[in-house]
Design a protein around this motif. Structure first.
Motif, PDB file in Angstrom:
ATOM      1  N   ARG A 117     109.335 -86.007-138.007  1.00  0.00           N
ATOM      2  CA  ARG A 117     110.378 -86.452-138.935  1.00  0.00           C
ATOM      3  C   ARG A 117     111.416 -85.359-139.140  1.00  0.00           C
ATOM      4  O   ARG A 117     112.627 -85.631-139.175  1.00  0.00           O
ATOM      5  N   TYR A 118     110.961 -84.136-139.287  1.00  0.00           N
ATOM      6  CA  TYR A 118     111.904 -83.026-139.473  1.00  0.00           C
ATOM      7  C   TYR A 118     112.831 -82.889-138.270  1.00  0.00           C
ATOM      8  O   TYR A 118     114.048 -82.758-138.416  1.00  0.00           O
ATOM      9  N   LEU A 119     112.252 -82.918-137.074  1.00  0.00           N
ATOM     10  CA  LEU A 119     113.055 -82.774-135.861  1.00  0.00           C
ATOM     11  C   LEU A 119     114.077 -83.894-135.735  1.00  0.00           C
ATOM     12  O   LEU A 119     115.211 -83.688-135.296  1.00  0.00           O
ATOM     13  N   THR A 120     113.689 -85.096-136.112  1.00  0.00           N
ATOM     14  CA  THR A 120     114.584 -86.246-136.031  1.00  0.00           C
ATOM     15  C   THR A 120     115.692 -86.159-137.075  1.00  0.00           C
ATOM     16  O   THR A 120     116.875 -86.317-136.770  1.00  0.00           O
ATOM     17  N   LEU A 121     115.317 -85.892-138.318  1.00  0.00           N
ATOM     18  CA  LEU A 121     116.289 -85.875-139.408  1.00  0.00           C
ATOM     19  C   LEU A 121     117.287 -84.729-139.289  1.00  0.00           C
ATOM     20  O   LEU A 121     118.456 -84.863-139.656  1.00  0.00           O
TER      21      LEU A 121
END
Length: 237
Positions: A117-121
């Motif tokens: 999620r962090y990498l995507t956001l």
């Protein structure tokens, strides 16, 4: 596929076992660079203000200023992943624009999804990090035994016994001898999986076959329950 740049992160967590679990998970991802572990937001301020921190693992239930209040002081460019033992905080966590919310005890698989999620956001990479396979998701600790440091999987540990100047770690397949104090190991082990039952013994809760008010049985070993530990242990079991 991992990000092109390293991700600097810190842990803000006042419970040592929970911080140890996070530290072990972080170590599984080479691009996550742990810059420090802090027991309160106040102690982390210097690093947050002086260094480039990309991601914070933040416990909501901190002494002094709670994590959900401290989060408002962290700049928007820094991602926040909340951790807590209480599911009631989940909605509040997302209202604070947190990357994710992790409920303790945190598995490596769930941790991996939060990193995804962090990498995507934060658009650190056009590819999402693959979820870690469950077979490879077994938590472990490194323990210095005699002249080498060995990896010991937590689910292999049966119990630990302090004997004079050494500590014996009994696992499914062998016995390791370490010279750490039993109190030091107690701090490293997650209290959701292990509990101290005697001044000389720590047991793995899921390995207990039987028990009474005086002892627990793991395999064929009767492990005494110390008087000062008795009421707490029987309540857990």
């Amino acid at each position: 596929m991992q990000p092109r740049e390293d991700i600097n992160c810190i842990i803000i967590e006042d419970e040592s076992p929970a911080a140890t679990v996070l530290q072990m998970h972080i170590a599984r991802f080479p691009f996550l660079k742990l810059q420090g572990i802090f027991s309160s937001g106040t102690k982390a301020l210097t690093v947050l203000n002086s260094e480039k921190i990309d991601l914070v693992f933040l416990d909501i239930n901190l002494p002094g200023v709670p994590g959900n209040q401290f989060a408002s002081t962290i700049k928007a460019s820094t991602g926040i992943i909340f951790t807590t033992a209480y599911s009631d905080y989940a909605v509040q966590g997302f209202e604070l624009n947190a990357v994710d919310y992790l409920l303790k005890p945190i598995s490596l698989e769930r941790f991996s999804k939060a990193i995804n999620r962090y990498l995507t956001l934060y658009q650190r990479n056009s590819f999402v990090l693959p979820t870690v396979d469950k077979i490879d998701a077994r938590p472990f600790i490194f323990v210095k035994c005699d002249r080498k440091t060995v990896k010991i999987f937590l689910d292999d540990i049966l119990y630990l016994e302090a004997q004079r100047n050494c500590l014996l770690i009994y696992t499914e397949s062998e016995v390791y001898r370490s010279y750490q104090a039993i109190s030091e190991m107690e701090e490293k082990l997650p209290d959701t999986l292990f509990v101290r039952v005697h001044r000389s013994f720590i047991i793995a809760l899921n390995k207990v076959k039987a028990y009474n008010s005086s002892y627990v049985v793991i395999r064929d070993k009767q492990i005494p329950i110390g008087r000062m530990y008795s009421s707490a242990i029987l309540g857990i079991l």
